[in-house]
Design a protein around this motif. Structure first.
Motif, PDB file in Angstrom:
ATOM      1  N   ARG A  27       0.814  -1.216   0.000  1.00  0.00           N
ATOM      2  CA  ARG A  27       0.000   0.000   0.000  1.00  0.00           C
ATOM      3  C   ARG A  27       0.853   1.274   0.000  1.00  0.00           C
ATOM      4  O   ARG A  27       0.554   2.206  -0.765  1.00  0.00           O
ATOM      5  N   PRO A  28       1.913   1.394   0.823  1.00  0.00           N
ATOM      6  CA  PRO A  28       2.741   2.610   0.771  1.00  0.00           C
ATOM      7  C   PRO A  28       3.413   2.802  -0.591  1.00  0.00           C
ATOM      8  O   PRO A  28       3.482   3.926  -1.111  1.00  0.00           O
ATOM      9  N   THR A  29       3.909   1.689  -1.168  1.00  0.00           N
ATOM     10  CA  THR A  29       4.556   1.801  -2.473  1.00  0.00           C
ATOM     11  C   THR A  29       3.540   2.175  -3.547  1.00  0.00           C
ATOM     12  O   THR A  29       3.828   2.997  -4.430  1.00  0.00           O
ATOM     13  N   ARG A  30       2.358   1.588  -3.490  1.00  0.00           N
ATOM     14  CA  ARG A  30       1.303   1.916  -4.447  1.00  0.00           C
ATOM     15  C   ARG A  30       0.922   3.393  -4.345  1.00  0.00           C
ATOM     16  O   ARG A  30       0.673   4.045  -5.364  1.00  0.00           O
ATOM     17  N   PHE A  31       0.901   3.929  -3.141  1.00  0.00           N
ATOM     18  CA  PHE A  31       0.590   5.345  -2.924  1.00  0.00           C
ATOM     19  C   PHE A  31       1.627   6.234  -3.609  1.00  0.00           C
ATOM     20  O   PHE A  31       1.276   7.181  -4.326  1.00  0.00           O
ATOM     21  N   LEU A  32       2.907   5.927  -3.440  1.00  0.00           N
ATOM     22  CA  LEU A  32       3.968   6.755  -4.018  1.00  0.00           C
ATOM     23  C   LEU A  32       4.011   6.643  -5.534  1.00  0.00           C
ATOM     24  O   LEU A  32       4.155   7.654  -6.237  1.00  0.00           O
ATOM     25  N   LEU A  33       3.879   5.435  -6.064  1.00  0.00           N
ATOM     26  CA  LEU A  33       3.943   5.253  -7.516  1.00  0.00           C
ATOM     27  C   LEU A  33       2.753   5.905  -8.215  1.00  0.00           C
ATOM     28  O   LEU A  33       2.899   6.460  -9.309  1.00  0.00           O
ATOM     29  N   THR A  34       1.597   5.855  -7.589  1.00  0.00           N
ATOM     30  CA  THR A  34       0.419   6.479  -8.188  1.00  0.00           C
ATOM     31  C   THR A  34       0.577   7.993  -8.243  1.00  0.00           C
ATOM     32  O   THR A  34       0.267   8.637  -9.249  1.00  0.00           O
ATOM     33  N   TRP A  35       1.091   8.581  -7.160  1.00  0.00           N
ATOM     34  CA  TRP A  35       1.339  10.018  -7.168  1.00  0.00           C
ATOM     35  C   TRP A  35       2.412  10.388  -8.181  1.00  0.00           C
ATOM     36  O   TRP A  35       2.378  11.486  -8.764  1.00  0.00           O
ATOM     37  N   LEU A  36       3.338   9.489  -8.409  1.00  0.00           N
ATOM     38  CA  LEU A  36       4.380   9.752  -9.400  1.00  0.00           C
ATOM     39  C   LEU A  36       3.778   9.864 -10.804  1.00  0.00           C
ATOM     40  O   LEU A  36       4.162  10.744 -11.592  1.00  0.00           O
ATOM     41  N   VAL A  37       2.825   9.009 -11.119  1.00  0.00           N
ATOM     42  CA  VAL A  37       2.157   9.076 -12.418  1.00  0.00           C
ATOM     43  C   VAL A  37       1.313  10.342 -12.527  1.00  0.00           C
ATOM     44  O   VAL A  37       1.312  11.029 -13.557  1.00  0.00           O
ATOM     45  N   ILE A  38       0.585  10.683 -11.458  1.00  0.00           N
ATOM     46  CA  ILE A  38      -0.243  11.889 -11.477  1.00  0.00           C
ATOM     47  C   ILE A  38       0.623  13.130 -11.671  1.00  0.00           C
ATOM     48  O   ILE A  38       0.230  14.079 -12.371  1.00  0.00           O
ATOM     49  N   ALA A  39       1.801  13.135 -11.080  1.00  0.00           N
ATOM     50  CA  ALA A  39       2.712  14.274 -11.245  1.00  0.00           C
ATOM     51  C   ALA A  39       3.131  14.434 -12.704  1.00  0.00           C
ATOM     52  O   ALA A  39       3.220  15.565 -13.222  1.00  0.00           O
ATOM     53  N   GLN A  40       3.384  13.325 -13.386  1.00  0.00           N
ATOM     54  CA  GLN A  40       3.736  13.401 -14.806  1.00  0.00           C
ATOM     55  C   GLN A  40       2.580  13.937 -15.635  1.00  0.00           C
ATOM     56  O   GLN A  40       2.778  14.718 -16.563  1.00  0.00           O
ATOM     57  N   VAL A  41       1.359  13.526 -15.295  1.00  0.00           N
ATOM     58  CA  VAL A  41       0.184  14.021 -16.016  1.00  0.00           C
ATOM     59  C   VAL A  41       0.002  15.515 -15.767  1.00  0.00           C
ATOM     60  O   VAL A  41      -0.312  16.285 -16.687  1.00  0.00           O
ATOM     61  N   ALA A  42       0.220  15.949 -14.532  1.00  0.00           N
ATOM     62  CA  ALA A  42       0.008  17.354 -14.184  1.00  0.00           C
ATOM     63  C   ALA A  42       1.054  18.265 -14.820  1.00  0.00           C
ATOM     64  O   ALA A  42       0.723  19.351 -15.317  1.00  0.00           O
TER      65      ALA A  42
END
Length: 251
Positions: A27-42
């Motif tokens: 869960r912690p890793t999934r949280f960080l990786l998901t935010w990493l993708v959102i940052a690229q989109v933003a």
């Protein structure tokens, strides 16, 4: 409050969508990786992880830069698993009324110039799409695979029309350990098990029209390909059927 904000916002919708890519991670890793993708989109760019952290991630997650480096080292999430997840999501977009329609695969490659020479796997590449008088560039070459799926395009008062939605499945970087033909074949073989019940059409340009790739494509009876060929390609007719007589038959 933060949890409620995430659930009822566009960010929350993006978070739920992209987190499915990392279902095998903790869960912690999934949280960080998901935010990493959102940052690229933003930010619409990914020059470096430090850039994403400085301009976006540090303001929304309050996690240190090293946390993201450790998350990227997670072995349960691979580039192959991301490509398969993307292909599965693309196939899920096909409505029930179009399940018998063919899907399209497209193979191509692109060159990404680099200003330095100390990047991993960087080399001098010929860019045939460059028209600046300098066809050779220093950079990376990526082989790409795109999956196009049929969807219904509906307009009020008109009959629905079929259109194809192109979804980039993924990329493989050329590193001189494998040829671009081998990388293209690997990408195709990754997604074909997901398309075993569908008619598939594969498209590529004349550079990929070589036996190394075509022989791998022909092993799938439900996969046909359409391509250009080089102007100097040698094409032969099929040999005549045996007539039971010895020797070569007369012309």
């Amino acid at each position: 409050m933060i949890s409620l904000y995430l659930e009822n916002s566009i960010i929350g919708s993006l978070f739920r969508f992209f987190s499915t890519y990392f279902s095998t991670a903790t869960r912690p890793t999934r949280f960080l990786l998901t935010w990493l993708v959102i940052a690229q989109v933003a930010l619409q760019a990914f020059p470096s992880l430090r850039f994403l952290h400085r301009n976006f991630l540090s303001q929304v997650t309050h996690r240190c830069l090293n946390s993201y480096y450790r998350a990227l080292q997670n072995e349960t999430v691979t580039s192959r698993s991301l490509r398969l997840q993307t292909a599965e999501l693309a196939c899920s977009l096909i409505p029930a009324a179009l399940q018998n329609e063919p899907v399209f695969l497209s193979v191509d490659d692109t060159t990404v110039p680099k200003s330095g020479k100390k990047f991993d796997a960087v080399s001098l590449l010929h860019d045939h799409a460059c028209h600046t008088g300098k066809p050779y560039v220093n950079g990376h070459c990526f082989v790409s695979l795109t999956l196009s799926v049929p969807v219904l395009n509906q307009h009020e008062g008109k009959a629905p029309l079929i259109r194809y939605l192109a979804v980039p499945v993924g990329y493989r970087m050329w590193t001189k350990e494998q040829t671009k033909l081998e990388l293209a074949g690997d990408l195709i073989e990754e997604v074909m098990p997901l398309l075993k019940d569908r008619q598939v059409l594969l498209f590529f340009d004349s550079w990929y029209a070589k036996s190394t790739l075509i022989e791998r494509v022909l092993q799938y009876p439900h996969l046909a390909f359409i391509c250009n060929v080089r102007s100097d390609s040698a094409m032969y007719e099929l040999p005549p059927l045996p007539n039971g007589k010895p020797g070569r038959p007369k012309k």
